[in-house]
Every structure is written in structure tokens, then in C-alpha cells.
Scaffold this active site. Structure first.
Site, PDB file in Angstrom:
ATOM      1  CB  SER A   1     -30.043  52.197  42.628  1.00 59.55           C
ATOM      2  OG  SER A   1     -30.897  52.982  43.458  1.00 59.55           O
TER       3      SER A   1
ATOM      4  CE1 TYR B   1     -27.408  49.563  41.647  1.00 55.38           C
ATOM      5  CE2 TYR B   1     -26.031  51.411  42.336  1.00 55.38           C
ATOM      6  CZ  TYR B   1     -26.497  50.584  41.339  1.00 55.38           C
ATOM      7  OH  TYR B   1     -26.062  50.762  40.051  1.00 55.38           O
ATOM      8  N   GLY B   2     -29.375  49.053  48.079  1.00 56.37           N
ATOM      9  CA  GLY B   2     -29.190  48.985  49.536  1.00 56.37           C
ATOM     10  C   GLY B   2     -28.779  47.627  50.082  1.00 56.37           C
TER      11      GLY B   2
ATOM     12  CB  CYS C   1     -26.618  56.641  44.652  1.00 62.95           C
ATOM     13  SG  CYS C   1     -26.994  55.054  45.399  1.00 62.95           S
ATOM     14  CG  ASN C   2     -26.860  59.091  50.620  1.00 63.20           C
ATOM     15  OD1 ASN C   2     -26.264  59.854  51.346  1.00 63.20           O
ATOM     16  ND2 ASN C   2     -27.928  59.461  49.933  1.00 63.20           N
ATOM     17  CB  THR C   3     -26.353  52.740  48.498  1.00 63.75           C
ATOM     18  OG1 THR C   3     -27.528  53.147  49.202  1.00 63.75           O
ATOM     19  CG2 THR C   3     -26.010  51.312  48.847  1.00 63.75           C
TER      20      THR C   3
ATOM     21  CB  CYS D   1     -31.817  56.905  50.987  1.00 64.05           C
ATOM     22  SG  CYS D   1     -32.403  56.095  49.473  1.00 64.05           S
ATOM     23  CB  THR D   2     -30.773  60.370  46.406  1.00 62.59           C
ATOM     24  OG1 THR D   2     -30.567  59.077  45.802  1.00 62.59           O
ATOM     25  CG2 THR D   2     -29.433  60.955  46.810  1.00 62.59           C
ATOM     26  CG  HIS D   3     -34.930  56.172  45.944  1.00 65.10           C
ATOM     27  ND1 HIS D   3     -33.625  55.861  45.661  1.00 65.10           N
ATOM     28  CD2 HIS D   3     -35.670  55.626  44.935  1.00 65.10           C
ATOM     29  CE1 HIS D   3     -33.567  55.153  44.536  1.00 65.10           C
ATOM     30  NE2 HIS D   3     -34.794  54.998  44.075  1.00 65.10           N
TER      31      HIS D   3
HETATM   32  N1  DGL Z   1     -30.912  56.291  46.239  1.00 60.90           N
HETATM   33  C1  DGL Z   1     -29.926  55.480  46.809  1.00 60.90           C
HETATM   34  C2  DGL Z   1     -29.237  56.077  48.017  1.00 60.90           C
HETATM   35  O1  DGL Z   1     -29.113  57.273  48.086  1.00 60.90           O
HETATM   36  C3  DGL Z   1     -30.029  53.987  46.773  1.00 60.90           C
HETATM   37  C4  DGL Z   1     -31.306  53.341  47.139  1.00 60.90           C
HETATM   38  C5  DGL Z   1     -31.255  51.859  46.802  1.00 60.90           C
HETATM   39  O2  DGL Z   1     -31.150  51.549  45.619  1.00 60.90           O
HETATM   40  O3  DGL Z   1     -31.276  51.051  47.734  1.00 60.90           O
HETATM   41  O4  DGL Z   1     -28.759  55.390  48.872  1.00 60.90           O
END
Ligand code: DGL
Length: 275
Positions: free
Chosen positions: A14, A45-46, A76-78, A187-189
Site C-alpha cells: 500500500s 489498506y488496513g 503487505c500482510n493486509t 505489518c511490513t511498515h
Molecule cells: N504494510 C501493510 C501490511 O503489511 C499495509 C498497511 C496499510 O496500508 O494499512 O499490512
């Protein structure tokens, strides 16, 4: 748009979160070309419905394949929770690597049987996550927090300010008070705020970032399918964003100490177009 390449690894998220995965792929496979896609028009995206994320991920995948990707890493996990299954169905010939919270390694690591999971609301609400917990979290107590606002703070480059600290304090304090000894970054962030997480958790809590394992999986799949880039010439890096290209360049410099040529795209009637 850009010069067509045949052999890159497409990586999508995202926003800038997937860069925490890209850095490990780059480290392990410096000779691969990497094409990074940040859907910053839609970040975060969450909180979005799964149907939207499925649509965005499908369009981005189509774009990255047209740009010459030989594999897609859903960093991205989501998006993995919502869309990975659909993407694999739609493109059976394409190797996909997805992400999921590292609950399995977390369950092996914890001494106290108490883990904390930081992920988005979309990930926590997904059948994929429920399945993961049913398989690997039996007999464990899992504390979950969606860290509202944290993704936006990281997108703004505010890795250490008071607001970021507050969000993490609120998420982590109850977990730590309950005796959690293992934290899973789902979450990858979030690896980009690891110094703050570490500061709050203290040195004795194990913190699991799955990105190095994901990079190893990328290499394994490339080797199995004989898609690995040969030779020692350093691969090229390209980025695409549906947000502001200059801003993404500044952020990637801040986060990874890397800058790459970045093109901006826009969403027009659910399709990606050059900006
Ligand atoms: N980096 C994303 C993840 O791993 C999404 C974060 C987001 O956009 O909410 O879930």
C-alpha cells in the site's frame, strides 16, 4: 512508460512498508532487478474492505507483470490476507510470495506462552489470520493491536515523534504488563519503527520481523523455477507510486538509504494510467 525488462521481481504494498521486505531481497539477491509498487493513493489498506484490496492488488499485479516481473512479492500482510488466494487463481503460471504474521515462529520463540501481534485491522479480521491462529496459537495467549494511525505516521516519515511513540505505548503497554515475551510484526511498515518498539519493550522481548525469511523464500522459489538472475552485475531498482513520486524518493532515501527512479501513476476508473 519505463523501458521494458524481462526479469525483475515485482514487489507491492500500500505504501512504503514493502521497502522493509525489499531491503532483505536486495541484500540476498543484489543482482536481481526489483520493481517496487506503492499504492499510496489508497494507503492505508488496513481499514479497507477486502473486495477493494482484491481489486487494487489485481490491477497492480497486472501492471507489474506488464512491466516484466517474473515473480510477484505481495509485501503487505493486509493485501496477502485479502488477495493472495485470488491472485494465485487468476495467474496460475506466476509465482507469488505473500506475507503473514509470524505467529508460527512466535509460538516457538515464546517462553511464557504469551505473544503480542501488531498488524492491521484488515489482517486481524481475515479468514487467513483466523486459520493461522487456529493452527499455531493453540495453548498460547495472543494479544493483538491494530496500532491505529501508525501506518500513516510511517508514511509521513515520522518514525520517532511523540504521536508515533504514543500509538506504540498504547499498543504495547498492556501486552508488556500482561507478560508478553515475544512480539510479532505483522505489518511490513512496522519494522521501520523497530528502534521505538525496542525502546518501549526493553531488551528482553523477542521481536520477529518475517522479512528475512520472506527474502529466503523468494530465493528458493526463483532457484526451483530456474528464474534466478545469473551473473554479478548489480540489478536495477525502479519504483512506481500512485502518490507523489518525489515524496517516495525522499522517503526511500530516509528509510533505506537508497533512491531509485520513480514514476507516478494515477487510478482512472479502477485502471492504472501514467500520471
Ligand atoms: N504494510 C501493510 C501490511 O503489511 C499495509 C498497511 C496499510 O496500508 O494499512 O499490512
Amino acid at each position: 512508460m519505463t523501458q521494458k525488462r524481462d526479469k525483475g521481481i515485482g514487489i507491492l504494498d500500500s505504501g512504503v512498508g514493502g521497502l522493509s521486505v525489499l531491503r532483505h531481497i536486495r541484500e540476498l539477491m543484489p543482482n536481481e532487478d526489483l520493481l517496487y509498487f506503492a499504492d499510496q493513493a489508497h494507503v492505508p489498506y488496513g481499514p479497507r474492505p477486502a473486495a477493494e484490496i482484491i481489486e487494487f492488488s489485481a490491477q497492480i499485479t497486472q501492471f507489474l507483470l506488464a512491466e516484466g516481473s517474473k515473480m510477484i512479492v505481495v509485501a503487505c500482510n493486509t493485501a496477502s490476507a485479502a488477495a493472495l488466494h485470488h491472485l494465485r487463481q487468476d495467474y496460475p503460471q506466476v509465482p507469488f510470495i505473500g506475507m503473514e504474521p509470524a505467529v508460527k515462529p512466535g509460538s516457538r520463540q515464546t517462553q511464557e506462552g504469551k505473544i503480542g501481534v501488531l498488524a492491521t485491522a484488515g489482517t486481524f479480521g481475515s479468514p487467513r489470520y483466523a486459520n493461522l491462529m487456529a493452527r499455531y496459537a493453540q495453548g498460547l495467549v495472543a494479544y493483538e493491536d491494530p496500532c491505529p494511525g501508525l501506518v500513516q505516521q510511517i508514511e509521513a516519515g515520522h518514525l520517532e515523534d511523540e504521536k508515533t511513540k504514543d500509538i506504540l505505548q498504547k499498543a504495547l503497554s498492556p501486552m508488556l504488563a500482561a507478560g508478553v515475551d515475544t512480539l510479532v510484526l505483522g505489518c511490513t511498515h512496522y519494522p521501520f519503527v523497530l528502534p521505538l518498539i525496542r525502546q518501549i519493550s526493553g531488551p528482553d522481548v523477542a521481536i520477529i520481523d518475517p522479512a528475512p525469511a520472506v527474502a529466503r523464500q523468494v530465493l528458493r522459489v526463483l532457484r526451483d523455477r530456474r528464474l534466478e538472475q545469473r551473473g554479478s552485475v548489480t540489478g536495477a531498482l525502479y519504483a512506481f507510486t500512485t502518490g507523489d513520486a518525489d515524496r517516495l524518493q525522499i522517503l526511500s532515501q530516509q528509510l533505506l538509504d537508497l533512491t531509485f527512479p520513480t514514476s507516478a501513476l494515477v487510478w482512472s476508473q479502477s485502471r492504472l494510467q501514467p500520471a
